[in-house]
Structures are given as C-alpha cells and as structure tokens.
Scaffold this motif. Structure first.
Motif, PDB file in Angstrom:
ATOM      1  N   ASN A  32       0.703  -1.151  -0.069  1.00 36.31           N
ATOM      2  CA  ASN A  32      -0.083  -0.150  -0.061  1.00 36.31           C
ATOM      3  C   ASN A  32       0.806   1.307   0.075  1.00 36.31           C
ATOM      4  N   ILE A  33       2.099   1.359  -0.282  1.00 32.92           N
ATOM      5  CA  ILE A  33       2.773   2.348  -0.513  1.00 32.92           C
ATOM      6  C   ILE A  33       2.552   3.309  -1.577  1.00 32.92           C
ATOM      7  N   ILE A  34       1.895   2.915  -2.902  1.00 29.14           N
ATOM      8  CA  ILE A  34       1.499   4.007  -3.855  1.00 29.14           C
ATOM      9  C   ILE A  34       0.192   4.585  -3.311  1.00 29.14           C
ATOM     10  N   GLN A  35      -0.531   3.729  -2.699  1.00 25.78           N
ATOM     11  CA  GLN A  35      -1.962   4.214  -2.282  1.00 25.78           C
ATOM     12  C   GLN A  35      -1.928   5.302  -1.030  1.00 25.78           C
ATOM     13  N   ASP A  65       6.008  -0.205  10.803  1.00 20.33           N
ATOM     14  CA  ASP A  65       4.759  -0.845  10.527  1.00 20.33           C
ATOM     15  C   ASP A  65       4.604  -2.252   9.602  1.00 20.33           C
ATOM     16  N   LEU A  66       5.526  -1.921   8.464  1.00 18.12           N
ATOM     17  CA  LEU A  66       5.623  -2.964   7.468  1.00 18.12           C
ATOM     18  C   LEU A  66       6.698  -3.772   7.542  1.00 18.12           C
ATOM     19  N   GLU A  67       7.799  -3.513   8.112  1.00 20.90           N
ATOM     20  CA  GLU A  67       9.120  -4.100   8.252  1.00 20.90           C
ATOM     21  C   GLU A  67       9.503  -4.232   6.433  1.00 20.90           C
ATOM     22  N   LEU A  68       9.661  -2.993   5.818  1.00 18.18           N
ATOM     23  CA  LEU A  68       9.663  -3.219   4.478  1.00 18.18           C
ATOM     24  C   LEU A  68      10.897  -4.018   4.001  1.00 18.18           C
ATOM     25  N   ALA A  69      10.657  -5.029   3.193  1.00 13.60           N
ATOM     26  CA  ALA A  69      11.782  -6.022   2.959  1.00 13.60           C
ATOM     27  C   ALA A  69      12.901  -5.147   1.902  1.00 13.60           C
ATOM     28  N   LYS A  70      12.231  -4.376   1.091  1.00 12.49           N
ATOM     29  CA  LYS A  70      13.317  -3.596   0.192  1.00 12.49           C
ATOM     30  C   LYS A  70      13.779  -2.465   0.734  1.00 12.49           C
ATOM     31  N   ALA A  71      14.807  -1.825   0.453  1.00 11.90           N
ATOM     32  CA  ALA A  71      15.526  -0.782   0.695  1.00 11.90           C
ATOM     33  C   ALA A  71      14.495   0.191   0.532  1.00 11.90           C
TER      34      ALA A  71
END
Length: 95
Positions: A32-35, A65-71
């Motif tokens: 939901n990053i784009i949103q 919140d999401l612990e983004l896997a991508k840098a």
C-alpha cells in the motif's frame, strides 16, 4: 526560484505510479505504498525538495509498521522520480 509541483488527484497519481517504470512494482502495491503516497500528495502543490522529505518520513513511518523488505532508500528514489514526472505530466514511454 523553483516552481512548485502541482499534483493531480489521488486516483490519477495511483494510475500514473502503477504505470511508471520506476514504480510499476507489485511490491509497492501489496504494501500500500503507492496508495499511501497518492493520498498524501493528491491535489497538493509542493516544492520539489519537500517531496523528498515527505517521502523519507512516510517511508520511515511505513517501515516501522510493515518492516519493508526492500531498501527504503531505493523505494524513496524511485518514488521521487515517478512523482516528479507525474506532477510535471510527463508522458510515460511505451518500451
């Protein structure tokens, strides 16, 4: 003097970012990053340097919140490029 970027509506930003080569990544939609970014910038006028600052804080918040896997730095650079193109109404090349 730098001209502020004028962003279109939330739906237009989402559509644009989904098609832009820098952000046409399903990971950005799944998280939901784009949103989220579209909601923040929809119908706003923003100085180009402020876009980077707002995105950095947004990604920092989302990462907790999401612990983004991508840098987050790569996501940030790609979003800055795509959002700037969107605000400038740059046509997306069809390769």
């Amino acid at each position: 003097m730098v001209t502020p970027l004028q962003f279109p509506s939330e739906n237009e930003i989402i559509d644009y970012l989904k098609r832009h080569p820098s952000t046409d990544d399903s990971y950005l939609l799944e998280k939901n990053i784009i949103q989220t970014v579209a909601k923040i910038f929809a119908n706003e006028k923003e100085e180009p340097e402020n876009v980077a600052v707002v995105l950095a804080f947004t990604l920092q918040f989302l990462n907790k919140d999401l612990e983004l896997a991508k840098a987050a730095i790569d996501i940030n650079k790609n979003l800055i490029r795509a959002l700037t193109d969107c605000a400038n109404n740059k046509e997306i090349s069809k390769n």
